[in-house]
Design a protein around this motif. Structure first.
Motif, PDB file in Angstrom:
ATOM      1  N   VAL A   1      -0.721  -1.019 -10.961  1.00 57.19           N
ATOM      2  CA  VAL A   1       0.464  -1.750 -11.433  1.00 57.19           C
ATOM      3  C   VAL A   1       1.280  -0.851 -12.349  1.00 57.19           C
ATOM      4  O   VAL A   1       0.732  -0.045 -13.100  1.00 57.19           O
ATOM      5  CB  VAL A   1       0.106  -3.062 -12.179  1.00 57.19           C
ATOM      6  CG1 VAL A   1      -0.630  -4.027 -11.275  1.00 57.19           C
ATOM      7  CG2 VAL A   1      -0.689  -2.790 -13.439  1.00 57.19           C
ATOM      8  N   PRO A   2       2.620  -1.010 -12.326  1.00 57.35           N
ATOM      9  CA  PRO A   2       3.482  -0.145 -13.140  1.00 57.35           C
ATOM     10  C   PRO A   2       3.339  -0.376 -14.643  1.00 57.35           C
ATOM     11  O   PRO A   2       3.447   0.567 -15.427  1.00 57.35           O
ATOM     12  CB  PRO A   2       4.909  -0.524 -12.709  1.00 57.35           C
ATOM     13  CG  PRO A   2       4.774  -1.264 -11.429  1.00 57.35           C
ATOM     14  CD  PRO A   2       3.419  -1.897 -11.463  1.00 57.35           C
TER      15      PRO A   2
ATOM     16  N   LEU B   1       3.296  -7.546 -14.872  1.00 57.37           N
ATOM     17  CA  LEU B   1       2.727  -6.229 -14.547  1.00 57.37           C
ATOM     18  C   LEU B   1       3.750  -5.283 -13.912  1.00 57.37           C
ATOM     19  O   LEU B   1       3.421  -4.170 -13.525  1.00 57.37           O
ATOM     20  CB  LEU B   1       1.528  -6.393 -13.603  1.00 57.37           C
ATOM     21  CG  LEU B   1       0.412  -7.336 -14.084  1.00 57.37           C
ATOM     22  CD1 LEU B   1      -0.730  -7.355 -13.078  1.00 57.37           C
ATOM     23  CD2 LEU B   1      -0.108  -6.909 -15.451  1.00 57.37           C
ATOM     24  N   GLN B   2       4.988  -5.744 -13.800  1.00 54.66           N
ATOM     25  CA  GLN B   2       6.052  -4.956 -13.176  1.00 54.66           C
ATOM     26  C   GLN B   2       6.655  -3.963 -14.181  1.00 54.66           C
ATOM     27  O   GLN B   2       6.389  -4.048 -15.375  1.00 54.66           O
ATOM     28  CB  GLN B   2       7.130  -5.928 -12.668  1.00 54.66           C
ATOM     29  CG  GLN B   2       8.195  -5.346 -11.764  1.00 54.66           C
ATOM     30  CD  GLN B   2       7.664  -4.600 -10.545  1.00 54.66           C
ATOM     31  OE1 GLN B   2       7.311  -3.418 -10.657  1.00 54.66           O
ATOM     32  NE2 GLN B   2       7.601  -5.272  -9.395  1.00 54.66           N
ATOM     33  N   TYR B   3       7.476  -3.031 -13.691  1.00 55.56           N
ATOM     34  CA  TYR B   3       8.246  -2.162 -14.581  1.00 55.56           C
ATOM     35  C   TYR B   3       9.100  -3.007 -15.531  1.00 55.56           C
ATOM     36  O   TYR B   3       9.517  -4.118 -15.182  1.00 55.56           O
ATOM     37  CB  TYR B   3       9.199  -1.269 -13.767  1.00 55.56           C
ATOM     38  CG  TYR B   3       8.554  -0.062 -13.140  1.00 55.56           C
ATOM     39  CD1 TYR B   3       8.169   1.026 -13.911  1.00 55.56           C
ATOM     40  CD2 TYR B   3       8.342   0.004 -11.763  1.00 55.56           C
ATOM     41  CE1 TYR B   3       7.585   2.147 -13.323  1.00 55.56           C
ATOM     42  CE2 TYR B   3       7.763   1.123 -11.171  1.00 55.56           C
ATOM     43  CZ  TYR B   3       7.392   2.192 -11.967  1.00 55.56           C
ATOM     44  OH  TYR B   3       6.819   3.299 -11.382  1.00 55.56           O
TER      45      TYR B   3
ATOM     46  N   SER C   1       1.028   3.798 -11.138  1.00 56.37           N
ATOM     47  CA  SER C   1       2.098   2.792 -11.153  1.00 56.37           C
ATOM     48  C   SER C   1       2.322   2.163  -9.790  1.00 56.37           C
ATOM     49  O   SER C   1       2.678   0.992  -9.697  1.00 56.37           O
ATOM     50  CB  SER C   1       3.408   3.419 -11.629  1.00 56.37           C
ATOM     51  OG  SER C   1       3.311   3.824 -12.974  1.00 56.37           O
ATOM     52  N   LYS C   2       2.163   2.940  -8.742  1.00 57.74           N
ATOM     53  CA  LYS C   2       2.427   2.406  -7.404  1.00 57.74           C
ATOM     54  C   LYS C   2       1.169   1.824  -6.769  1.00 57.74           C
ATOM     55  O   LYS C   2       1.235   0.887  -5.993  1.00 57.74           O
ATOM     56  CB  LYS C   2       2.991   3.491  -6.486  1.00 57.74           C
ATOM     57  CG  LYS C   2       3.957   4.475  -7.121  1.00 57.74           C
ATOM     58  CD  LYS C   2       5.254   3.859  -7.616  1.00 57.74           C
ATOM     59  CE  LYS C   2       6.122   4.932  -8.263  1.00 57.74           C
ATOM     60  NZ  LYS C   2       7.261   4.407  -9.005  1.00 57.74           N
TER      61      LYS C   2
ATOM     62  N   GLY D   1      12.805   1.287  -7.534  1.00 54.25           N
ATOM     63  CA  GLY D   1      11.598   1.707  -6.837  1.00 54.25           C
ATOM     64  C   GLY D   1      10.418   0.854  -7.268  1.00 54.25           C
ATOM     65  O   GLY D   1       9.390   1.373  -7.677  1.00 54.25           O
ATOM     66  N   LEU D   2      10.586  -0.463  -7.150  1.00 52.20           N
ATOM     67  CA  LEU D   2       9.554  -1.372  -7.648  1.00 52.20           C
ATOM     68  C   LEU D   2       8.544  -1.716  -6.564  1.00 52.20           C
ATOM     69  O   LEU D   2       8.918  -1.971  -5.424  1.00 52.20           O
ATOM     70  CB  LEU D   2      10.193  -2.662  -8.164  1.00 52.20           C
ATOM     71  CG  LEU D   2      11.299  -2.561  -9.212  1.00 52.20           C
ATOM     72  CD1 LEU D   2      11.699  -3.946  -9.690  1.00 52.20           C
ATOM     73  CD2 LEU D   2      10.866  -1.722 -10.392  1.00 52.20           C
ATOM     74  N   PRO D   3       7.263  -1.783  -6.941  1.00 50.02           N
ATOM     75  CA  PRO D   3       6.255  -2.241  -5.984  1.00 50.02           C
ATOM     76  C   PRO D   3       6.293  -3.772  -5.817  1.00 50.02           C
ATOM     77  O   PRO D   3       6.963  -4.466  -6.566  1.00 50.02           O
ATOM     78  CB  PRO D   3       4.941  -1.782  -6.608  1.00 50.02           C
ATOM     79  CG  PRO D   3       5.215  -1.523  -8.037  1.00 50.02           C
ATOM     80  CD  PRO D   3       6.680  -1.319  -8.206  1.00 50.02           C
ATOM     81  N   ALA D   4       5.567  -4.249  -4.829  1.00 48.65           N
ATOM     82  CA  ALA D   4       5.512  -5.681  -4.516  1.00 48.65           C
ATOM     83  C   ALA D   4       4.652  -6.409  -5.543  1.00 48.65           C
ATOM     84  O   ALA D   4       3.464  -6.118  -5.683  1.00 48.65           O
ATOM     85  CB  ALA D   4       4.940  -5.881  -3.118  1.00 48.65           C
ATOM     86  N   GLU D   5       5.265  -7.344  -6.241  1.00 49.81           N
ATOM     87  CA  GLU D   5       4.512  -8.091  -7.254  1.00 49.81           C
ATOM     88  C   GLU D   5       3.453  -8.998  -6.655  1.00 49.81           C
ATOM     89  O   GLU D   5       2.411  -9.229  -7.261  1.00 49.81           O
ATOM     90  CB  GLU D   5       5.487  -8.956  -8.076  1.00 49.81           C
ATOM     91  CG  GLU D   5       6.203  -8.170  -9.136  1.00 49.81           C
ATOM     92  CD  GLU D   5       7.301  -8.974  -9.812  1.00 49.81           C
ATOM     93  OE1 GLU D   5       8.304  -8.363 -10.166  1.00 49.81           O
ATOM     94  OE2 GLU D   5       7.146 -10.200  -9.977  1.00 49.81           O
TER      95      GLU D   5
ATOM     96  N   LYS E   1       2.350 -12.604 -12.454  1.00 50.82           N
ATOM     97  CA  LYS E   1       2.314 -11.236 -11.944  1.00 50.82           C
ATOM     98  C   LYS E   1       3.492 -10.381 -12.357  1.00 50.82           C
ATOM     99  O   LYS E   1       3.399  -9.150 -12.405  1.00 50.82           O
ATOM    100  CB  LYS E   1       2.204 -11.270 -10.415  1.00 50.82           C
ATOM    101  CG  LYS E   1       0.835 -11.726  -9.938  1.00 50.82           C
ATOM    102  CD  LYS E   1       0.718 -11.685  -8.422  1.00 50.82           C
ATOM    103  CE  LYS E   1      -0.715 -12.031  -8.008  1.00 50.82           C
ATOM    104  NZ  LYS E   1      -0.869 -12.036  -6.548  1.00 50.82           N
ATOM    105  N   SER E   2       4.617 -11.014 -12.660  1.00 48.38           N
ATOM    106  CA  SER E   2       5.769 -10.193 -13.034  1.00 48.38           C
ATOM    107  C   SER E   2       5.534  -9.498 -14.381  1.00 48.38           C
ATOM    108  O   SER E   2       6.242  -8.558 -14.728  1.00 48.38           O
ATOM    109  CB  SER E   2       7.052 -11.020 -13.060  1.00 48.38           C
ATOM    110  OG  SER E   2       6.932 -12.032 -14.020  1.00 48.38           O
TER     111      SER E   2
ATOM    112  N   GLN F   1       9.494   4.219 -19.974  1.00 48.54           N
ATOM    113  CA  GLN F   1       9.212   3.090 -20.864  1.00 48.54           C
ATOM    114  C   GLN F   1       7.774   3.189 -21.335  1.00 48.54           C
ATOM    115  O   GLN F   1       6.940   3.774 -20.665  1.00 48.54           O
ATOM    116  CB  GLN F   1       9.412   1.755 -20.144  1.00 48.54           C
ATOM    117  CG  GLN F   1       8.574   1.679 -18.875  1.00 48.54           C
ATOM    118  CD  GLN F   1       8.235   0.308 -18.372  1.00 48.54           C
ATOM    119  OE1 GLN F   1       8.474  -0.022 -17.240  1.00 48.54           O
ATOM    120  NE2 GLN F   1       7.617  -0.503 -19.226  1.00 48.54           N
TER     121      GLN F   1
ATOM    122  N   HIS G   1       9.705  -3.895  -2.651  1.00 45.20           N
ATOM    123  CA  HIS G   1       9.754  -4.917  -3.700  1.00 45.20           C
ATOM    124  C   HIS G   1      10.038  -6.324  -3.199  1.00 45.20           C
ATOM    125  O   HIS G   1       9.472  -7.296  -3.692  1.00 45.20           O
ATOM    126  CB  HIS G   1      10.794  -4.521  -4.762  1.00 45.20           C
ATOM    127  CG  HIS G   1      10.876  -5.503  -5.879  1.00 45.20           C
ATOM    128  ND1 HIS G   1      12.052  -6.108  -6.264  1.00 45.20           N
ATOM    129  CD2 HIS G   1       9.925  -6.016  -6.695  1.00 45.20           C
ATOM    130  CE1 HIS G   1      11.823  -6.936  -7.264  1.00 45.20           C
ATOM    131  NE2 HIS G   1      10.538  -6.896  -7.545  1.00 45.20           N
TER     132      HIS G   1
END
Lengths: 395, 395
Positions: free
Chosen positions: B239-240, A62-64, B235-236, B35-39, A59-60, A267, B372
């Motif tokens: 997925v970002p 799909l992160q920023y 993104s939020k 400002g990361l969402p929960a993976e 899943k990581s 990005q 996050h």
């Protein structure tokens, strides 16, 4: 409401190529207009597998990610650069949304109102638009078959103190030209002497038809990576929909471009970047590029044979040694913008040459793309085009 | 070589958030900074299936696409906009690389040296950077708990003739604030009166904790789509890594932004856009957003409970009604930039509040992200943070 746009928007034009693309996506028009690669040889199965690997990695994925780009991809690009003789480090590689974004970000950090950019003539029309959108004046340098003419270049460097020189030295868009190695070295020497940067745009360098001739990027001559900013893309050698290009050059310039990219879009897609990394790692990209070269050469020869049949009293053109385009010059009184409407009525499209010129357009030129149409469509389209060209009224 | 960057680069700063992110990606630091969402709740299986559908649709899915974006995706976005009360058409929707690109492209077509942009204070720091990079002067408008104070706004409109007003009215970054519906309408009325545009940035609007309160986007009040340019992102809520946002607004403005995007990057990744289209078509995104809301609310309450334990003599904060952030104000003599180094040494990170202010930073503020970190990590991180905060030397 009357919207007060910023003054620089006066330089904006919708890209002629894009607008024509829109028209020709409808109906039965065979288009030699856009710079599209051949869909039939897209490695879709391998691309699909590469994306599967991204999702399998967890899943990581799909992160920023980092503005600079996915680190393993930057490492892979560095190896690719090394094989081209360009010694970069991952620190001076930035991954972008195609090489168009490189042209834009580099212009953004370098140009202000009244600055001068020197270019070939004709050259990539979207680059001209970008330079002008930042207030730059574009000045054309004369060229012969080997590249820019050094006397004229030197004279214009002294007179205009350009911010940089923009070149597409290998299988140029629009005219398919390739610079001699000697001219590349001499251009760089002049840039050292006058302290002028070079933006080397190399989207087509891999698509070389004759392996016996070797062209080193100008960036490879710049052994201390001090004067050349080099950009290329995977749009032509892998697939365009990935929208992944890159830039390498002096560290200070790349760092400033990273800041500009943070503001621009944070990005580029990291899913695409990761997929591309797996593709470069596990897929025989060099073998695939060999397939592209052979196929595009074959398609080019079909187009060439048709033009040869018409004869050189109506047109002149140079057989391209690579890339995706043929550049044709008609008789003096030919107007290819008028010709285009006639051609579209007859089911074929191309791009008139005028917008590719800096300030003195040759209205009797046009660009033909040979990479996108299948051999069958190429033949039908060229039959239609020759038909239109041979009508007495239009020539 | 000494590189002569354009004068506007003097306004560039590397984003504080990004730089901290880089540091905290190493080692054992629990970061409340980005400002990361929960993976853990990324719908990776559904995303994977959506990409499979892209490749199953054939090779033309890998070709260049339109600058405006993948047409079926724009249709889907239009439906989404309609459900939010915004009546757009696909013609005035542009797909972008995240909503950051919207802020940048809109600024590019609107701003020139000396123009004024009015903003809330504090506000999204990258937006401040973008506006300044185009030569604009940013002027802060006073706010109370319901939104901008109308008297101050009116006075500044008359005095500065701003090019536009930038707002994040729903669960703002950084301070989690939400505007009242009344204030939204009155802001718009003033903009009609003074003919000023609004850029409404709404990345967090879907992440609402209490369903009984309803907030309409300001764009929904602008029934003729004449004065509000609205942007949001997937993104939020998805997925970002997809990097897909969009903008809708007056057709003339969207058309000008399309031209700017052509120059900027031709188009965003069309593989991602197609995947997103299948995801919106076949996946219960509303159900997924419900999951996000519940989980983020839960995580927020954990953070809140820790802060409550410390007591309000040391900090004040408002419980956010949605979004991803808590905004904390310490005692007057607290310097949260100094505090950050101490915190990182103790394995926890946050963002000091100062860079989010327009020109009069409050050095005793900081932003905490609660989305996050897993509940377990949240607890460990808050234990560490409270430990640092309670050291007499640092408060």
């Amino acid at each position: 409401m009357n919207y007060l746009f910023a003054p620089q928007t006066k330089t904006y034009e919708s890209s002629a190529v894009r607008d024509i693309l829109k028209v020709t996506q409808q109906g039965n028009v065979i288009s030699f207009a856009g710079g599209l690669p051949a869909e039939e040889i897209f490695p879709i199965e391998e691309v699909k597998i590469a994306y599967e690997k991204v999702f399998a990695s967890g899943k990581s994925s799909l992160q920023y990610g980092l503005t600079e780009g996915f680190t393993p991809l930057r490492d892979a690009i560095q190896s690719k650069m090394e094989r081209k003789g360009i010694s970069s480090t991952p620190e001076n590689i930035l991954v972008t949304t195609g090489s168009q974004q490189v042209i834009d970000l580099f212009s953004r950090i370098m140009l202000t109102n009244g600055d001068v950019v020197l270019t070939e003539d004709p050259t990539y029309l979207s680059a001209l638009q970008v330079f002008r959108s930042y207030g730059a004046n574009v000045v054309a340098v004369n060229s012969d078959e080997h590249g820019m003419e050094l006397e004229d270049l030197k004279e214009k460097m002294e007179r205009f103190h350009p911010k940089f020189i923009y070149i597409i030295p290998t299988f140029s868009n629009p005219d398919g030209k390739v610079w001699s190695n000697e001219r590349r070295q001499k251009l760089l020497n002049l840039c050292y002497e006058y302290n002028v940067l070079i933006l080397e745009d190399d989207p087509y360098g891999d698509i070389q038809f004759h392996s016996e001739e070797q062209y080193q990027p100008v960036a490879a001559y710049d052994i201390h990576q001090s004067h050349v900013v080099y950009t290329s893309t995977f749009s032509k050698s892998v697939v365009p929909a990935l929208r992944t290009g890159w830039v390498t050059g002096p560290v200070k310039i790349i760092q400033m471009m990273v800041k500009a990219k943070q503001m621009n879009d944070l990005q580029s897609s990291s899913i695409d970047q990761q997929a591309l990394y797996y593709l470069l790692r596990d897929f025989n990209l060099d073998g695939h590029i060999e397939t592209i070269r052979k196929e595009y050469y074959f398609r080019m020869t079909i187009m060439k044979d048709y033009l040869d049949k018409v004869g050189s009293d109506l047109f002149t053109y140079k057989e391209p040694k690579g890339g995706m385009f043929m550049w044709v010059e008609g008789n003096e009184n030919l107007n290819t913008t008028t010709l285009l409407s006639e051609a579209v009525k007859n089911g074929v499209a191309f791009v008139p040459g005028a917008p590719f010129y800096v300030d003195q357009p040759k209205y009797n030129t046009f660009r033909l793309n040979f990479s996108h149409s299948t051999p069958e469509k190429l033949k039908i389209g060229m039959d239609r085009l020759i038909g239109v060209l041979l009508k007495p009224a239009s020539v």
